[in-house]
Design a protein around this motif. Sequence first.
Motif, PDB file in Angstrom:
ATOM      1  N   ASN A  48       0.820  -1.218   0.000  1.00 54.75           N
ATOM      2  CA  ASN A  48       0.000   0.000   0.000  1.00 54.75           C
ATOM      3  C   ASN A  48       0.852   1.264   0.000  1.00 54.75           C
ATOM      4  OD1 ASN A  48      -2.534   1.307  -0.042  1.00 54.75           O
ATOM      5  ND2 ASN A  48      -2.464   1.664   2.164  1.00 54.75           N
ATOM      6  N   ILE A  49       2.001   1.199  -0.662  1.00 53.84           N
ATOM      7  CA  ILE A  49       2.867   2.368  -0.806  1.00 53.84           C
ATOM      8  C   ILE A  49       2.574   2.996  -2.163  1.00 53.84           C
ATOM      9  CG2 ILE A  49       5.244   3.184  -0.963  1.00 53.84           C
ATOM     10  CD1 ILE A  49       6.000   0.662   0.711  1.00 53.84           C
ATOM     11  N   PRO A  50       2.117   4.244  -2.195  1.00 52.76           N
ATOM     12  CA  PRO A  50       1.778   4.849  -3.488  1.00 52.76           C
ATOM     13  C   PRO A  50       3.010   5.112  -4.339  1.00 52.76           C
ATOM     14  CG  PRO A  50       1.533   6.447  -1.722  1.00 52.76           C
ATOM     15  CD  PRO A  50       1.828   5.138  -1.073  1.00 52.76           C
ATOM     16  N   VAL A  51       2.998   4.590  -5.543  1.00 53.95           N
ATOM     17  CA  VAL A  51       4.008   4.907  -6.553  1.00 53.95           C
ATOM     18  C   VAL A  51       3.267   5.368  -7.798  1.00 53.95           C
ATOM     19  CG1 VAL A  51       5.756   3.327  -5.659  1.00 53.95           C
ATOM     20  CG2 VAL A  51       4.106   2.493  -7.339  1.00 53.95           C
ATOM     21  N   ILE A  52       3.975   5.992  -8.707  1.00 50.58           N
ATOM     22  CA  ILE A  52       3.299   6.502  -9.902  1.00 50.58           C
ATOM     23  C   ILE A  52       2.636   5.349 -10.661  1.00 50.58           C
ATOM     24  CG2 ILE A  52       4.689   8.591 -10.140  1.00 50.58           C
ATOM     25  CD1 ILE A  52       6.421   7.175 -12.178  1.00 50.58           C
ATOM     26  N   PRO A  53       1.400   5.567 -11.141  1.00 51.96           N
ATOM     27  CA  PRO A  53       0.682   4.498 -11.836  1.00 51.96           C
ATOM     28  C   PRO A  53       1.275   4.218 -13.208  1.00 51.96           C
ATOM     29  CG  PRO A  53      -0.568   6.526 -11.957  1.00 51.96           C
ATOM     30  CD  PRO A  53       0.604   6.801 -11.043  1.00 51.96           C
ATOM     31  N   HIS A  54       0.840   3.117 -13.801  1.00 49.13           N
ATOM     32  CA  HIS A  54       1.527   2.634 -15.003  1.00 49.13           C
ATOM     33  C   HIS A  54       1.444   3.610 -16.170  1.00 49.13           C
ATOM     34  CE1 HIS A  54       3.661  -0.319 -17.295  1.00 49.13           C
ATOM     35  NE2 HIS A  54       2.765  -0.263 -18.260  1.00 49.13           N
ATOM     36  N   GLU A  55       0.328   4.317 -16.314  1.00 51.46           N
ATOM     37  CA  GLU A  55       0.234   5.273 -17.418  1.00 51.46           C
ATOM     38  C   GLU A  55       1.258   6.395 -17.245  1.00 51.46           C
ATOM     39  OE1 GLU A  55      -3.290   6.330 -14.634  1.00 51.46           O
ATOM     40  OE2 GLU A  55      -2.065   4.578 -15.182  1.00 51.46           O
ATOM     41  N   THR A  56       1.553   6.773 -16.010  1.00 49.84           N
ATOM     42  CA  THR A  56       2.569   7.781 -15.749  1.00 49.84           C
ATOM     43  C   THR A  56       3.968   7.203 -15.914  1.00 49.84           C
ATOM     44  OG1 THR A  56       1.042   8.832 -14.188  1.00 49.84           O
ATOM     45  CG2 THR A  56       3.335   9.527 -14.103  1.00 49.84           C
ATOM     46  N   VAL A  57       4.147   5.953 -15.544  1.00 52.80           N
ATOM     47  CA  VAL A  57       5.426   5.258 -15.758  1.00 52.80           C
ATOM     48  C   VAL A  57       5.821   5.319 -17.234  1.00 52.80           C
ATOM     49  CG1 VAL A  57       6.519   2.975 -15.819  1.00 52.80           C
ATOM     50  CG2 VAL A  57       5.276   3.708 -13.768  1.00 52.80           C
ATOM     51  N   VAL A  58       4.899   4.932 -18.097  1.00 52.29           N
ATOM     52  CA  VAL A  58       5.195   4.884 -19.530  1.00 52.29           C
ATOM     53  C   VAL A  58       5.464   6.288 -20.072  1.00 52.29           C
ATOM     54  CG1 VAL A  58       4.272   4.221 -21.787  1.00 52.29           C
ATOM     55  CG2 VAL A  58       3.853   2.768 -19.803  1.00 52.29           C
ATOM     56  N   TYR A  59       4.694   7.257 -19.593  1.00 49.43           N
ATOM     57  CA  TYR A  59       4.913   8.640 -20.011  1.00 49.43           C
ATOM     58  C   TYR A  59       6.298   9.130 -19.584  1.00 49.43           C
ATOM     59  CZ  TYR A  59       4.231  13.662 -20.482  1.00 49.43           C
ATOM     60  OH  TYR A  59       4.368  14.986 -20.826  1.00 49.43           O
ATOM     61  N   PHE A  60       6.701   8.800 -18.364  1.00 55.66           N
ATOM     62  CA  PHE A  60       8.030   9.185 -17.887  1.00 55.66           C
ATOM     63  C   PHE A  60       9.129   8.547 -18.737  1.00 55.66           C
ATOM     64  CE2 PHE A  60       8.808  11.179 -13.577  1.00 55.66           C
ATOM     65  CZ  PHE A  60       7.687  11.994 -13.654  1.00 55.66           C
ATOM     66  N   GLN A  61       8.959   7.297 -19.089  1.00 51.10           N
ATOM     67  CA  GLN A  61       9.955   6.653 -19.936  1.00 51.10           C
ATOM     68  C   GLN A  61      10.115   7.413 -21.251  1.00 51.10           C
ATOM     69  OE1 GLN A  61       8.113   2.749 -19.913  1.00 51.10           O
ATOM     70  NE2 GLN A  61       9.764   1.902 -18.654  1.00 51.10           N
ATOM     71  N   PHE A  62       8.993   7.769 -21.865  1.00 46.88           N
ATOM     72  CA  PHE A  62       9.023   8.523 -23.123  1.00 46.88           C
ATOM     73  C   PHE A  62       9.658   9.898 -22.921  1.00 46.88           C
ATOM     74  CE2 PHE A  62       7.314  11.572 -26.102  1.00 46.88           C
ATOM     75  CZ  PHE A  62       7.366  10.925 -27.311  1.00 46.88           C
ATOM     76  N   LEU A  63       9.189  10.614 -21.887  1.00 45.16           N
ATOM     77  CA  LEU A  63       9.643  11.977 -21.655  1.00 45.16           C
ATOM     78  C   LEU A  63      11.138  12.038 -21.367  1.00 45.16           C
ATOM     79  CD1 LEU A  63       8.821  14.991 -21.171  1.00 45.16           C
ATOM     80  CD2 LEU A  63       8.513  14.388 -18.765  1.00 45.16           C
ATOM     81  N   LEU A  64      11.612  11.177 -20.492  1.00 42.92           N
ATOM     82  CA  LEU A  64      13.016  11.220 -20.102  1.00 42.92           C
ATOM     83  C   LEU A  64      13.936  10.723 -21.206  1.00 42.92           C
ATOM     84  CD1 LEU A  64      12.509  10.129 -16.431  1.00 42.92           C
ATOM     85  CD2 LEU A  64      13.482  12.297 -17.171  1.00 42.92           C
TER      86      LEU A  64
END
Length: 234
Positions: A48-64
């Motif tokens: 129950n530790i909040p981490v960025i959700p998968h749609e944000t994960v993929v966006y970060f991969q693209f952005l970075l």
Amino acid sequence: MVKSYNEYSNHNMRRPIVKPEIVGLMRGEQKALTGFLAEVETFAHAENIPVIPHETVVYFQFLLQALQPKKILEVGTAIGFSALLMAQASPDAKITTIERNPEMAALARENLAKYDTAQQIEVIEGDAIDVLSALPDGYDFAFMDSAKSKYIVFLPEILKRLSVGGVVVIDDVFQGGDVAKPIEEVKRNQRGIYRGLHKLFDATLTHPDLTATLVPLGDGLLMIRKNANQIDLV
């Protein structure tokens, strides 16, 4: 069991603000994580530790991968998931990440000892406002995922240390849609966050020396580009 987030979890962050079927598509159809990032993500969900959700994960991969920053600053390490993600997407970057929760900082260091084989990431334990004031400048990317009501407090210190042209991404700015409501309709224990986020919007979205945009991924991202050396936030 990881105690910190189980006791003080902010459930507003678990309410994506786009249609459930679109969220399902973004989380189910985009490339899944593998290897150690998948392991860390699975652990976070189980505890129950909040981490960025998968749609944000993929966006970060693209952005970075597109930006390829060399010096990254993060406020809110948690267990190190987003720092490890950013390191993988930006293999030439050095990352400084700040965490005030001792339990989270210890877990992050354990994960980095196992998975940060290139030693890209440094964890600094302490309150962000104190740590930020002691950091050098020259960062070209920053990510904030910490106390939502304090974003407006931390942002001026981050902008001072960000190079012109640098980008700041701020997570969970929609609070499950509460920011679009009149404050009277928001739960009393969430109104401090509500006020802090609206101060953040007022200070950034129409600022003449910033380019800012709201992105409806997860619980909302605020993205800011620094366009001048001196930024005064009202």
